[in-house]
Write a protein that holds these residues in place. Structure first.
Motif: not given
Lengths: 140, 79, 492, 118
Positions: C160-161, C168-169, C232-234, C293-294
């Motif tokens: 899924e990831a 996205l990439s 968000t993907w990372l 944020l991170a």
């Protein structure tokens, strides 16, 4: 997948597809197309064969091992040809400068290295696309 | 010349919208194959025969085939 | 003959990557992988020596000079990033030789090594690309190989990831290609040097194209480098990937896009670009949000590798902050931070991987008292974590110090506070892991202190990365001078 | 104006593709949207290299090329086409595994089941 019409039509059509694919691969330096487009057309022939005669038929024609060999071999062939240029003191992928004969423009055997490069790419792409199709279609 | 091109581009847009509209994934894949074929003609119009050939073989041929194979294994309708 | 050194490392890796699918036996595959990396490293060292002595080398593929031919360049930026790549990739490869068989089933193993070498060679290619064409090709190779490395282990979370990452990439690559198209439209060039020359005349005439190109470039590379709204993907991808892949992805892959950005934006688009659109201010804002944020999200994580992944997003923020701060010192600090963070994050992920290998646990709550079972591994983790926080004496301190000095020179104390406060936030999530690990009482009663029962192939890579980063913290002159030279060449 | 036609169409296609990617939760639809988006970018690029009344950039012996269109974008886009088919194939392979693990290709549904897993 046991359709007589499909089988007969496939038997007639596949040779034409393969010849056209080979033509596109081999004439890459003269007309539109080249290793990639031609390789895909060749693979199209293989896929039609698998659809008409079933997966086992394709597996016996193009075993996994052979496909893997072609996939790696095609690009290794490309790299090897590039290295010839490097070894003869010119640059990587050098053509006429590395001593490849250019031939008469417009003939099949002309363009030096480009013809040979297209051949490697065509084989690799045909093998890769067939493998892609096989992996996606694989029964569990 | 101009009419042919605008017609092709309009068809392109229409098929893209049709892909967006349909909930049947199989027909979406087939419309996408048609989209690729129109695209190949557009490449030809723009004097890019190499790309036209590749697009016809890949977009209309292989990619659509892969889509159809996947749709066949995973279910035909979008929820 | 010597100029061929520019392409030889990539070719060695390419040939090895192509032979690997034919190798069935996993032990032999890992041996081929590691030795190809070592050979490429030696060639790269020779190239680095050459570049340091006589300056940048330009190599023309097929002997065709640009703008028609493909240009590969070896300048200080490429050499610097290449050294970083090898320093992280070789220990990680040794680690993977033992760790991967435990994580992935047999058939996935040979494809793992092919992907690993392809990824490393695409990183080198991106650092060396002299034209946008080449850059785009390697950009796609790197993102495909990176996605495939995440999904090499066939677990639900991984697949899924990887899918999310891939989608996205690809959008990111599309944006980069659009930016290339917009630049090509007004200049008719793809070679970076020719494009830069042409753009000087064309940019004032077609400002909209330049603005569009800048925006799409920021979005495209921003997705890949995981800057704030596009990160968000990372965490999913880097946390679920097998540990050696995580080390490579977090340590190197996200950073190569910063190198690409430096080469395109600072090296090519130039001054006209910065006057036409507020690139630096936007980057500053996004970087600041990224950092805070991170860091806050990292504190909220319950999974060790997920925490490390969020920390990567924050650290990427520092790099962008330094690039955009508008001071040459901060720029050098940001470049240096690429090197330092690669080593530190590599060490952290490998140490985490070793702990997971030994205990099978990755939730932070279960890792209390893990220092009793794996004291050495946790010590390496601690060294690298201290570097992340930026304790004096560690390499992280040097780059943060340069960032700080640069911000103060620029008389922007607000940004200096960003660096300082966020360092405290870093401490707030790294220290509990270490302190509870060494002094907490775990759930099991394994309180007897004994050395880690971990094979040296897992222990040494993590240890060597941590110790090398410690070394460059105490004697930072080599990477620092290189970073300052790069800042001298590229800073605008 | 003639060339703008392609640019306008490409922009609309780009938006359509992006819309399909963002607003459809089915993953196969997302991949199709991605493909449409990519072809839109290709269209812009090729249109930028197009010369009015130009010839294909293929030299035939004895026929000099008077006004060839620019071959450089075509080479780049051919590469882009190759890349996009490999990405599509890889994405579809991933989809198959996703379907095997989650039993659905609906993004929202997958997110829900992933929540149940952890």
């Amino acid at each position: 997948m046991d359709d007589l019409v499909l089988k007969v039509v496939a038997r007639v059509i596949i040779p034409f597809i393969q010849v056209y694919g080979l033509y596109v691969v081999l004439h890459g330096h003269l007309s539109p197309g080249g290793g990639f487009a031609g390789g895909v057309i060749l693979a199209g022939g293989f896929i039609l064969y698998a659809l008409a005669y079933g997966r086992p038929a394709l597996d016996s024609l193009l075993p996994d091992r052979l496909a893997a060999l072609l996939e790696s071999g095609g690009v290794l062939w490309y790299t090897g040809l590039g290295l010839v240029g490097l070894l003869t003191g010119s640059a990587f992928l050098a053509n006429a400068r590395a001593g490849f004969p250019l031939g008469v423009p417009g003939r099949l055997f002309s363009g030096g290295i480009v013809f040979l490069l297209n051949l490697g790419i065509g084989l690799k792409v045909a093998a890769t696309i067939s493998t892609l199709f096989r992996n996606l279609q694989e029964e569990e | 010349m101009l009419t042919v091109r605008s017609l092709l581009l309009a068809l392109l847009l229409l098929s893209a919208l049709a892909v967006a509209r349909t909930r049947d994934l199989l027909s979406a894949a087939v419309i996408f194959a048609g989209y690729s074929l129109i695209m190949a003609t557009v490449w030809q119009q723009l004097r890019a025969p190499d790309i036209a050939l590749a697009e016809a073989a890949i977009g209309a041929g292989i990619t659509s085939l892969l889509f159809i194979v996947t749709v066949a294994r995973t279910g035909r309708y979008e929820k | 003959m010597t100029t061929h050194l520019v392409v030889l490392p990539i070719l060695v890796l390419l040939v090895a990557a192509l032979i690997l699918p034919l190798v069935r036996e996993p032990r032999r595959a890992s041996l081929i992988g590691v030795s190809a990396l070592a050979a490429a490293f030696l060639l790269w060292l020779a190239l680095a020596f050459l570049v340091m002595r006589q300056g940048a080398i330009s190599y023309h593929l097929g002997g065709w000079p640009p703008p028609v031919g493909i240009e590969v360049i070896a300048d200080k930026l490429a050499v610097f990033f290449g050294l970083t790549v090898f320093l992280v990739a070789i220990p990680t490869a040794v680690f993977a030789g033992v760790d991967m068989p435990a994580e992935a089933p047999e058939p996935a193993l040979s494809s793992f090594w092919t992907l690993y070498l392809l990824l490393v060679l695409s990183l080198l290619g991106l650092a060396q690309a002299g034209d946008l064409f080449n850059m785009y090709v390697f950009l796609e190779i790197s993102s495909l190989a990176a996605c495939a490395l995440v999904a090499v282990v066939n677990r639900p979370a991984n697949v899924e990831a990887a899918f999310k990452y891939l989608l996205l990439s690809t959008v990111g690559s599309g944006c980069v290609l659009l930016a290339i198209a917009l630049l090509y439209m007004i200049t008719g060039q793809l070679n970076l040097a020719f494009l830069a020359r042409e753009l000087e005349h064309q940019a004032p005439l077609y400002p909209k194209n330049v603005i569009g190109a800048g925006t799409f470039l920021l979005v495209g590379l921003g997705v890949k480098a995981a800057i704030f709204p596009l990160h968000t993907w990372l965490p999913d991808a880097h946390a679920s990937a097998p540990s050696p892949a995580s080390a490579l992805l977090s340590g190197l892959v996200v950073k190569v896009y910063v190198v690409v950005m430096v080469r395109i934006v600072w090296g090519t688009l130039g001054r006209a670009f910065f006057t036409l659109l507020p690139f630096k201010s936007v980057l500053l804002l996004l970087a600041t949000i990224s950092i805070f944020l991170a860091s806050i999200l990292a504190m909220a994580q319950t999974d060790l590798k997920r925490m490390l992944a969020y920390s990567t997003v924050a650290q990427m923020g520092y790099i962008f902050l330094g690039l955009a701060a508008g001071s040459r010192t901060a720029f050098a600090g940001a470049i240096l931070h690429i090197f330092n963070h690669a080593l530190l994050k590599g060490a952290l992920f490998l140490a985490a991987g070793a702990v997971i290998w030994r205990t099978g646990r990755r939730r932070l709550a279960e890792l209390v008292g893990v220092g009793h079972t794996c004291p050495l591994t946790l010590s390496f983790f601690a060294i690298a974590a201290l570097g992340m926080v930026g304790i004096p004496g560690t390499s992280g301190f040097v780059s943060k110090w340069f960032l700080l000095v640069g911000m103060l020179q620029q008389s922007s104390p607000l940004l200096a506070w960003v660096v300082l406060i966020s360092s405290l936030l870093n401490a707030a999530y790294y220290f509990p892991v270490i302190i509870l690990g060494f002094f907490g009482h775990g759930t099991d009663n394994e309180l007897r202190f004994h050395l880690d029962r971990i094979p040296p192939e897992l222990l040494l890579p993590a240890g060597s990365l941590a110790l090398v980063s410690l070394f460059f913290g105490l004697w930072p002159s080599f990477p620092l001078h290189l970073a300052q030279d790069i800042a001298h060449d590229f800073f605008l | 104006m003639v060339q703008n036609l392609e640019y306008i169409a490409a922009m609309l296609l780009y938006v359509t593709g992006l819309g399909i990617m963002l607003f459809h939760s089915n993953l196969i639809k997302k991949i199709i949207g991605m493909n449409i988006m990519e072809t839109a970018v290709f269209l812009i690029f090729i249109a930028a290299g197009y010369v009015r009344g130009g010839q294909p950039p293929i030299a035939l012996p004895g026929e000099p090329l008077l006004l060839p269109v620019n071959p450089l974008p075509q080479a780049l886009i051919l590469t882009g086409l190759v890349v996009s088919v490999s990405i599509t194939a890889y994405a579809l392979a991933l989809l198959r595994e996703i379907y095997r693990h989650f039993g659905t290709l609906d993004a929202a549904e997958i997110a829900r089941r992933k929540g149940e897993l952890t």
